[in-house]
Write an enzyme that holds these catalytic residues in place. Structure first.
Site, short mmCIF file in Angstrom:
data_model
loop_
_atom_site.label_atom_id
_atom_site.label_comp_id
_atom_site.label_asym_id
_atom_site.label_seq_id
_atom_site.Cartn_x
_atom_site.Cartn_y
_atom_site.Cartn_z
N LYS A 136 21.90 5.08 92.80
CA LYS A 136 21.60 5.47 94.18
C LYS A 136 22.87 5.68 95.02
O LYS A 136 23.95 5.21 94.64
CB LYS A 136 20.70 4.39 94.81
CG LYS A 136 19.32 4.29 94.16
CD LYS A 136 18.44 3.29 94.88
CE LYS A 136 17.04 3.26 94.28
NZ LYS A 136 16.11 2.36 95.01
N HIS B 71 17.64 3.28 90.74
CA HIS B 71 16.23 3.50 90.44
C HIS B 71 16.09 3.50 88.92
O HIS B 71 16.89 4.15 88.23
CB HIS B 71 15.73 4.85 90.98
CG HIS B 71 14.42 5.24 90.37
ND1 HIS B 71 13.22 4.72 90.82
CD2 HIS B 71 14.13 6.01 89.30
CE1 HIS B 71 12.25 5.19 90.05
NE2 HIS B 71 12.76 5.97 89.12
N1 UDP Z 1 11.69 -0.63 98.69
C1 UDP Z 1 12.09 -1.13 99.90
N2 UDP Z 1 11.44 -2.25 100.37
C2 UDP Z 1 10.42 -2.86 99.68
C3 UDP Z 1 10.03 -2.33 98.44
C4 UDP Z 1 10.69 -1.21 97.97
O1 UDP Z 1 13.01 -0.59 100.54
O2 UDP Z 1 9.86 -3.84 100.20
C5 UDP Z 1 12.42 0.55 98.17
C6 UDP Z 1 13.53 0.12 97.21
O3 UDP Z 1 14.67 0.94 97.41
C7 UDP Z 1 12.87 0.35 95.87
C8 UDP Z 1 12.01 1.59 96.15
O4 UDP Z 1 11.54 1.37 97.47
O5 UDP Z 1 13.82 0.53 94.84
C9 UDP Z 1 10.85 1.83 95.21
O6 UDP Z 1 10.05 0.67 95.16
P1 UDP Z 1 9.52 0.08 93.78
O7 UDP Z 1 8.48 -0.93 94.11
O8 UDP Z 1 9.17 1.19 92.85
O9 UDP Z 1 10.82 -0.73 93.25
P2 UDP Z 1 11.75 -0.51 91.96
O10 UDP Z 1 10.91 0.13 90.89
O11 UDP Z 1 12.89 0.38 92.41
O12 UDP Z 1 12.24 -1.87 91.57
MG MG Z 2 9.59 1.76 90.94
#
Ligand code: UDP
Ligand code: MG
Length: 215
Positions: free
Chosen positions: A35, A184
């Protein structure tokens, strides 16, 4: 937007064939996006090193500056995914006793998730990212493990997020931005397949053997 799965071009067909190869766990593929926060902190090499050290193979790699449309396509638009994002925020607010009404003007998971998704898209389009295609034994799960918990302050030391960030959803929400968590990584095989199709063209994928595969 054209549906790559229903009306595939010849390039996309080639990509589908490449991904259909993944019967053996060793051929499993997953997508990593390093990122903007990690790129700006000069962590690209450190992050790639961790995947390579573990024995995973980089088969695609490029620095790109995506726009908001790219990330609007990347993050699912389904009501379920958006509400789930909102639910996670609500959990964080309950845990730390913050007021959802004050920060979001609503307690509805879908409404909160939508606000969140926009923050996330703004963040991802704010600078260059490195798109990385990784192959290896159970690549999806292994990459997630090396990456660590979504919220860096929960992530275990030894994981990328746990070693290089202390950001949290609580802190990010107060600043009205997405969590800066460096990476990500596709969450499951289906997500990986869709995301790889979105970010990679067949001529950007390299087929080769790592040295230990030839021994
Ligand atoms: N995110 C955030 N706050 C939260 C949950 C998610 O800012 O409470 C953002 C974070 O950058 C995360 C992305 O949204 O990486 C996608 O969320 P996901 O649940 O898919 O998390 P990941 O798969 O990246 O661990
Ligand atoms: Mg995710």
């Amino acid at each position: 937007m054209t549906n790559k799965f229903q009306n595939p071009s010849s390039k996309q067909k080639k990509m589908q064939e490449l991904l259909a190869d993944s019967e053996h766990p060793r051929q499993e593929k997953t997508l990593v996006l390093i990122k903007p926060d990690a790129v700006k902190r000069g962590l690209v090499g450190e992050i790639l090193k961790r995947f390579e050290n573990r024995g995973l193979k980089i088969i695609g790699l490029k620095l790109v500056h995506g726009n908001k449309k790219d990330f609007d396509r990347h993050y699912p638009r389904s009501k379920e995914w958006i509400a789930n994002l909102g639910k996670r925020t609500i959990e964080t607010y309950k845990k730390y006793d913050y007021s959802l009404k004050n920060d979001f003007g609503s307690e509805n998971p879908f409404k909160i998730g939508k606000i969140f998704r926009n923050w996330l898209i703004d963040f991802m389009a704010s600078g260059p990212i490195a798109k990385v295609l990784i192959e290896g034994v159970h690549a999806v799960d292994v990459v997630r493990k090396i990456t660590g918990d979504t919220q860096p302050h929960f992530a275990l030391t030894g994981t990328i997020r746990g070693d290089f960030s202390v950001d949290s959803a609580g802190s990010a929400n107060k600043d009205k931005r997405a969590v800066h968590n460096l990476i990500h990584a596709s969450g499951n095989k289906e997500e990986a397949r869709n995301e790889i199709m979105l970010w990679f063209e067949p001529d950007e994928v390299c087929d080769y053997k790592r040295a230990e595969e030839s021994i």
